[in-house]
Enzyme design. Structure first.
Site, PDB file in Angstrom:
ATOM      1  N   ARG A  59       0.835  -1.208   0.000  1.00  0.00           N
ATOM      2  CA  ARG A  59       0.000   0.000   0.000  1.00  0.00           C
ATOM      3  C   ARG A  59       0.872   1.262   0.000  1.00  0.00           C
ATOM      4  O   ARG A  59       0.408   2.355  -0.279  1.00  0.00           O
ATOM      5  CB  ARG A  59      -0.970   0.032   1.181  1.00  0.00           C
ATOM      6  N   TYR A 112     -11.097  18.357 -16.487  1.00  0.00           N
ATOM      7  CA  TYR A 112     -11.809  17.077 -16.528  1.00  0.00           C
ATOM      8  C   TYR A 112     -12.974  17.120 -15.526  1.00  0.00           C
ATOM      9  O   TYR A 112     -12.773  17.485 -14.356  1.00  0.00           O
ATOM     10  CB  TYR A 112     -10.804  15.968 -16.200  1.00  0.00           C
ATOM     11  N   ASP A 183      -2.479  18.960 -15.038  1.00  0.00           N
ATOM     12  CA  ASP A 183      -2.857  17.654 -15.566  1.00  0.00           C
ATOM     13  C   ASP A 183      -2.288  17.615 -16.985  1.00  0.00           C
ATOM     14  O   ASP A 183      -2.797  18.294 -17.881  1.00  0.00           O
ATOM     15  CB  ASP A 183      -4.383  17.528 -15.548  1.00  0.00           C
ATOM     16  N   LYS A 208      -4.467   6.623 -20.498  1.00  0.00           N
ATOM     17  CA  LYS A 208      -4.579   7.059 -21.903  1.00  0.00           C
ATOM     18  C   LYS A 208      -3.330   6.605 -22.678  1.00  0.00           C
ATOM     19  O   LYS A 208      -3.123   5.426 -22.844  1.00  0.00           O
ATOM     20  CB  LYS A 208      -4.759   8.572 -21.987  1.00  0.00           C
TER      21      LYS A 208
HETATM   22  C1  LIG Z   1      -7.650  14.997 -18.779  1.00  0.00           C
HETATM   23  C2  LIG Z   1      -7.971  13.868 -17.850  1.00  0.00           C
HETATM   24  N1  LIG Z   1      -7.431  13.882 -16.623  1.00  0.00           N
HETATM   25  C3  LIG Z   1      -7.687  12.895 -15.729  1.00  0.00           C
HETATM   26  C4  LIG Z   1      -8.517  11.853 -16.047  1.00  0.00           C
HETATM   27  C5  LIG Z   1      -8.806  10.810 -15.015  1.00  0.00           C
HETATM   28  O1  LIG Z   1      -8.039   9.692 -15.249  1.00  0.00           O
HETATM   29  P1  LIG Z   1      -8.502   8.211 -14.785  1.00  0.00           P
HETATM   30  O2  LIG Z   1      -9.659   7.837 -15.666  1.00  0.00           O
HETATM   31  O3  LIG Z   1      -7.287   7.395 -14.993  1.00  0.00           O
HETATM   32  O4  LIG Z   1      -8.922   8.322 -13.361  1.00  0.00           O
HETATM   33  C6  LIG Z   1      -9.085  11.783 -17.324  1.00  0.00           C
HETATM   34  C7  LIG Z   1      -9.946  10.633 -17.693  1.00  0.00           C
HETATM   35  O5  LIG Z   1     -10.599  10.623 -18.708  1.00  0.00           O
HETATM   36  C8  LIG Z   1      -8.818  12.828 -18.242  1.00  0.00           C
HETATM   37  O6  LIG Z   1      -9.366  12.834 -19.469  1.00  0.00           O
END
Ligand SMILES: Cc1ncc(COP(=O)(O)O)c(C=O)c1O
Length: 388
Positions: A59, A112, A183, A208
């Site tokens: 963990r 997001y 991000d 992704k």
């Molecule tokens: C730009 C972006 N950031 C973060 C995330 C979240 O990632 P996760 O689906 O791995 O939790 C996504 C998911 O689609 C995303 O498009």
């Protein structure tokens, strides 16, 4: 051809060497263990005091995950990295780990959706936020408050793909006593290096492009040793959104082909975007390298990946749904970054239009994730779907 940093190409290929060299394996073994025995109690006590780097209990730290963490820290030019069960796991732990009641977070650009939902949830714990959609420095500067502790940005955003002046925002955050967080999922660690531009923390959804095959979910946080350690002890160990070793293995395998995949995503997506830009059924294409949205090339920007959007000239939301349903090579699916092309509408239902107040995301928007079916096959499929 898209020019990448040669150091990154090697790092992606050779990441696993120190751990797997002795066994002659190309990738590290999957350390499927919850606990790690120590020779002596003293050794156990010593490692318990540095669980963020020592394998004691999975963990906290796991050897296979650790290889991925080293590699991602290297690719992002950061000191340290922690990997999570998902991108949202990384985003959640960062906000919980670094904020307290009374603090304010400033979100900039397309963010997001679930990240903003989490911010709304944090309001219940006394953490406030604002969201600035404008990308100009004046609007961003005006939105700072005395209590702003984190500026959280996405660039390019994942719907309208607008880019920010990342270096200027990081500078402003520092001047105002706030941490900057980005991000960086859309750009991947290969196409821009936010830490070199002054950003404090970089987040990725590994689900992704890093994974690249639509078969694994994970996230990562990269930054200074001090900040990553704070998130580790304040949130990571307490919330438990950990990356399992099998996923770390899959992401390391994905990284081996990331530079090759990103070159192909870049080239094919740009060609398809240019094709749509001249299409009579298309009102506008949202791609960072096309003139309308491009603006100045941000410092350190190498190019764009395979995600972009376009707006239909006619038909609105219903038209977008119909076009998506006519496409044969694009799967109807969330997410992006895999080998297969995907499509999704910008809205889940027709956006209500207040008179004179058009929604920021156009009703007739379709977002494409360009995979490897080939430019001619994809443009042919789009032409057919747009013609009927
Ligand atoms: C730009 C972006 N950031 C973060 C995330 C979240 O990632 P996760 O689906 O791995 O939790 C996504 C998911 O689609 C995303 O498009």
């Amino acid at each position: 051809m898209l020019e990448l940093d040669p150091r990154d190409e090697l790092l992606c290929l050779r990441s696993a060497e120190p751990l797997s060299e002795s066994a002659g394996m190309v990738l590290p073994g999957i350390a499927q263990a919850s606990i790690f025995r120590k020779e002596t109690m003293e050794e156990l006590h010593r490692d318990l005091a540095r669980e963020n780097v020592a394998s004691v209990y999975s963990r906290g730290t796991n050897p296979t995950v650790r290889v991925l963490e080293h590699t991602l820290a290297g690719l992002e030019r950061g000191e340290a990295c922690k990997c999570f069960a998902s991108g949202m796991g990384a985003i959640g732990a960062t906000l919980f780990g670094l904020l307290k009641a009374g603090d304010h977070v400033l979100f900039v650009n397309d963010i997001y959706g679930p990240t903003l939902e989490l911010a709304r949830r944090l309001e219940d714990f006394g953490v406030s936020h604002d969201h600035v959609l404008a990308t100009d420095m004046e609007a961003i500067g005006a939105a700072f408050r005395d209590e702003t502790r984190i500026v959280f940005m996405e660039s390019p955003g994942s719907t309208l793909l607008h880019r920010l002046d990342i270096a200027a925002i990081a500078r402003l955050a520092r001047e105002r006593g706030a941490l900057s967080v980005i991000d960086n999922t859309v750009a991947t660690p290969l196409l821009q290096k936010p830490i070199e531009l002054g950003v404090d923390l970089v987040i990725h959804s590994c689900s992704k492009y890093i994974g690249g095959h639509s078969d694994a979910i994970g996230g990562a946080l990269i930054g200074s040793g001090e900040l990553v350690e704070r998130v580790f002890y304040n949130a990571y160990m307490l919330m438990g959104a950990i990356m399992p070793p099998l996923e770390a293995f899959l992401f390391l395998r994905g990284l081996m082909t990331l530079p090759t995949r990103i070159r192909r995503h870049h080239e094919d997506a740009l060609a398809v975007a240019k094709h749509l830009d001249h299409h009579p059924a298309v009102a506008r294409v949202f791609h960072p390298e096309l003139a309308e949205d491009g603006g100045a090339r941000p410092e350190g920007w190498r190019g764009h990946s395979g995600l972009f959007s376009f707006e239909l000239a006619e038909g609105g939301f219903a038209g977008a749904v119909a076009v998506a349903n006519r496409l044969r090579l694009f799967g109807n699916a969330v997410s992006w970054g895999g080998a297969e092309s995907l499509v999704i509408t910008g809205h889940k239902s027709d956006p209500v239009r207040a008179p004179g107040n058009a929604p920021r995301v156009p009703a007739g928007l379709l977002r494409l994730s360009i995979g490897f079916e080939g430019i001619d096959a994809l443009t042919g499929d789009l032409d057919r779907a747009l013609a009927s």
